[in-house]
Design a protein around this motif. Structure first.
Motif, PDB file in Angstrom:
ATOM      1  N   LEU A   1       0.834  -1.196   0.000  1.00  0.00           N
ATOM      2  CA  LEU A   1       0.000   0.000   0.000  1.00  0.00           C
ATOM      3  C   LEU A   1       0.863   1.239   0.000  1.00  0.00           C
ATOM      4  O   LEU A   1       2.033   1.204   0.379  1.00  0.00           O
ATOM      5  CB  LEU A   1      -0.910   0.003   1.231  1.00  0.00           C
ATOM      6  N   ARG A   2       0.255   2.366  -0.385  1.00  0.00           N
ATOM      7  CA  ARG A   2       1.005   3.617  -0.474  1.00  0.00           C
ATOM      8  C   ARG A   2       1.530   4.068   0.882  1.00  0.00           C
ATOM      9  O   ARG A   2       2.526   4.768   0.949  1.00  0.00           O
ATOM     10  CB  ARG A   2       0.143   4.714  -1.069  1.00  0.00           C
ATOM     11  N   ASP A   3       0.852   3.682   1.961  1.00  0.00           N
ATOM     12  CA  ASP A   3       1.340   4.121   3.278  1.00  0.00           C
ATOM     13  C   ASP A   3       2.437   3.201   3.802  1.00  0.00           C
ATOM     14  O   ASP A   3       2.878   3.351   4.933  1.00  0.00           O
ATOM     15  CB  ASP A   3       0.183   4.205   4.284  1.00  0.00           C
ATOM     16  N   GLY A   4       2.868   2.250   2.973  1.00  0.00           N
ATOM     17  CA  GLY A   4       4.001   1.409   3.340  1.00  0.00           C
ATOM     18  C   GLY A   4       3.615   0.083   3.953  1.00  0.00           C
ATOM     19  O   GLY A   4       4.463  -0.745   4.252  1.00  0.00           O
ATOM     20  N   ARG A   5       2.325  -0.146   4.114  1.00  0.00           N
ATOM     21  CA  ARG A   5       1.904  -1.401   4.728  1.00  0.00           C
ATOM     22  C   ARG A   5       1.923  -2.545   3.721  1.00  0.00           C
ATOM     23  O   ARG A   5       1.786  -2.340   2.513  1.00  0.00           O
ATOM     24  CB  ARG A   5       0.509  -1.267   5.322  1.00  0.00           C
ATOM     25  N   THR A   6       2.090  -3.745   4.229  1.00  0.00           N
ATOM     26  CA  THR A   6       2.074  -4.944   3.397  1.00  0.00           C
ATOM     27  C   THR A   6       0.920  -5.820   3.826  1.00  0.00           C
ATOM     28  O   THR A   6       0.821  -6.182   5.001  1.00  0.00           O
ATOM     29  CB  THR A   6       3.385  -5.735   3.586  1.00  0.00           C
ATOM     30  N   LEU A   7       0.049  -6.153   2.896  1.00  0.00           N
ATOM     31  CA  LEU A   7      -1.058  -7.046   3.205  1.00  0.00           C
ATOM     32  C   LEU A   7      -0.895  -8.320   2.400  1.00  0.00           C
ATOM     33  O   LEU A   7      -0.487  -8.288   1.242  1.00  0.00           O
ATOM     34  CB  LEU A   7      -2.403  -6.409   2.834  1.00  0.00           C
ATOM     35  N   ILE A   8      -1.219  -9.450   3.017  1.00  0.00           N
ATOM     36  CA  ILE A   8      -1.159 -10.718   2.290  1.00  0.00           C
ATOM     37  C   ILE A   8      -2.485 -11.419   2.450  1.00  0.00           C
ATOM     38  O   ILE A   8      -2.971 -11.586   3.566  1.00  0.00           O
ATOM     39  CB  ILE A   8      -0.022 -11.598   2.836  1.00  0.00           C
ATOM     40  N   GLY A   9      -3.088 -11.804   1.333  1.00  0.00           N
ATOM     41  CA  GLY A   9      -4.384 -12.472   1.427  1.00  0.00           C
ATOM     42  C   GLY A   9      -4.781 -13.075   0.102  1.00  0.00           C
ATOM     43  O   GLY A   9      -4.095 -12.898  -0.908  1.00  0.00           O
ATOM     44  N   PHE A  10      -5.920 -13.789   0.104  1.00  0.00           N
ATOM     45  CA  PHE A  10      -6.424 -14.393  -1.123  1.00  0.00           C
ATOM     46  C   PHE A  10      -7.292 -13.379  -1.856  1.00  0.00           C
ATOM     47  O   PHE A  10      -8.225 -12.825  -1.282  1.00  0.00           O
ATOM     48  CB  PHE A  10      -7.219 -15.654  -0.786  1.00  0.00           C
ATOM     49  N   LEU A  11      -6.969 -13.157  -3.121  1.00  0.00           N
ATOM     50  CA  LEU A  11      -7.705 -12.186  -3.915  1.00  0.00           C
ATOM     51  C   LEU A  11      -9.052 -12.769  -4.314  1.00  0.00           C
ATOM     52  O   LEU A  11      -9.122 -13.795  -4.979  1.00  0.00           O
ATOM     53  CB  LEU A  11      -6.892 -11.831  -5.163  1.00  0.00           C
ATOM     54  N   ARG A  12     -10.129 -12.158  -3.876  1.00  0.00           N
ATOM     55  CA  ARG A  12     -11.459 -12.697  -4.162  1.00  0.00           C
ATOM     56  C   ARG A  12     -12.213 -11.889  -5.185  1.00  0.00           C
ATOM     57  O   ARG A  12     -13.063 -12.412  -5.899  1.00  0.00           O
ATOM     58  CB  ARG A  12     -12.305 -12.743  -2.869  1.00  0.00           C
ATOM     59  N   SER A  13     -11.956 -10.579  -5.267  1.00  0.00           N
ATOM     60  CA  SER A  13     -12.753  -9.763  -6.175  1.00  0.00           C
ATOM     61  C   SER A  13     -11.972  -8.554  -6.665  1.00  0.00           C
ATOM     62  O   SER A  13     -11.148  -8.016  -5.929  1.00  0.00           O
ATOM     63  CB  SER A  13     -14.026  -9.314  -5.451  1.00  0.00           C
ATOM     64  N   ILE A  14     -12.235  -8.144  -7.906  1.00  0.00           N
ATOM     65  CA  ILE A  14     -11.552  -6.989  -8.485  1.00  0.00           C
ATOM     66  C   ILE A  14     -12.538  -6.148  -9.284  1.00  0.00           C
ATOM     67  O   ILE A  14     -13.626  -6.599  -9.600  1.00  0.00           O
ATOM     68  CB  ILE A  14     -10.417  -7.429  -9.439  1.00  0.00           C
TER      69      ILE A  14
END
Lengths: 91, 133
Positions: B22-35
């Motif tokens: 993310l732009r604020d520097g955070r890292t998220l890890i997860g299963f992509l369900r929707s776009i």
């Protein structure tokens, strides 16, 4: 013109947050979002979280520039096609 | 068939494990369900990963809806490479403490720099750009 760049270069993409990623250009869209395959982080890996990622999509808005290998680009071909493409639209 | 012509397609990435920067520097890890066309994402079983040096800690976050404009990078995680990592996983309390210490040392370094600039240039160093002379 987008079809031109589908010659698969190994390019380096630098992001606004100072992260540099090297990879094969897979696809680009109208927003200049970039899909790279087989990526590696070019600078010393101050960004360890990328170790397990092979392919990625980079948001167009965070890319100030992309470095392409100069020797692999067919400059003459590029210039010709770039010159020719706008012509049909004028008529 | 491309469902959203003109966009780099994320359709094939659905239901796969992804890393989102993310732009604020955070890292998220997860299963992509929707776009969608703005690269707004729905992540399932999301974990916020905090990195300090060679250590990292995971905070379970559940389901995330991320607005596309905040996404810097979306990477598909190679599950084999994930188990290969040289990084050491630690508890949440420990990583938060490490992060606090890291922010602290950064702030102190910046304060020191600012002090040096000020004492070297006098008042000129701290003037705002474009302000009255």
């Amino acid at each position: 013109i987008t079809t031109l760049f589908y010659s698969f270069f190994k390019s380096v993409v630098e992001l606004k947050n100072d992260l540099s990623i090297c990879g094969m250009l897979h696809s680009v869209d109208q927003y200049l979002n970039i899909k790279l395959t087989n990526i590696s982080v070019t600078d010393p890996e101050k960004y360890p979280h990328m170790l397990s990622v092979k392919n990625c999509l980079i948001q167009g808005s965070v890319v100030p520039y992309m470095q392409l290998p100069a020797d692999e680009i067919h400059k003459q071909l590029l210039q010709d096609v770039a010159r020719k493409e706008p012509l049909p639209q004028k008529q | 068939m491309n469902y959203m012509p003109g966009t780099a397609s994320l359709i094939e990435d659905i239901d796969k494990k992804h890393l989102v920067l993310l732009r604020d520097g955070r890292t998220l890890i997860g299963f992509l369900r929707s776009i969608d066309q703005f690269a707004n994402l729905v992540l399932h079983q999301t974990v916020e990963r905090i990195h300090v040096g060679k250590k990292y800690g995971d905070i379970p976050r559940g389901i995330f809806v991320v607005r596309g404009e905040n996404v810097v990078l979306l990477g598909e995680i190679d599950l084999e490479k994930e188990s290969d990592t040289p990084l050491q996983q630690v508890s949440i309390e420990e990583i938060l403490e490490e992060q606090r210490v890291e922010q602290q040392t950064k702030l102190e370094a910046e304060d020191r720099k600012r002090y040096i600039h000020y004492s070297r240039d006098g008042c000129r160093g701290s003037r705002k750009p474009g302000g009255a002379p």
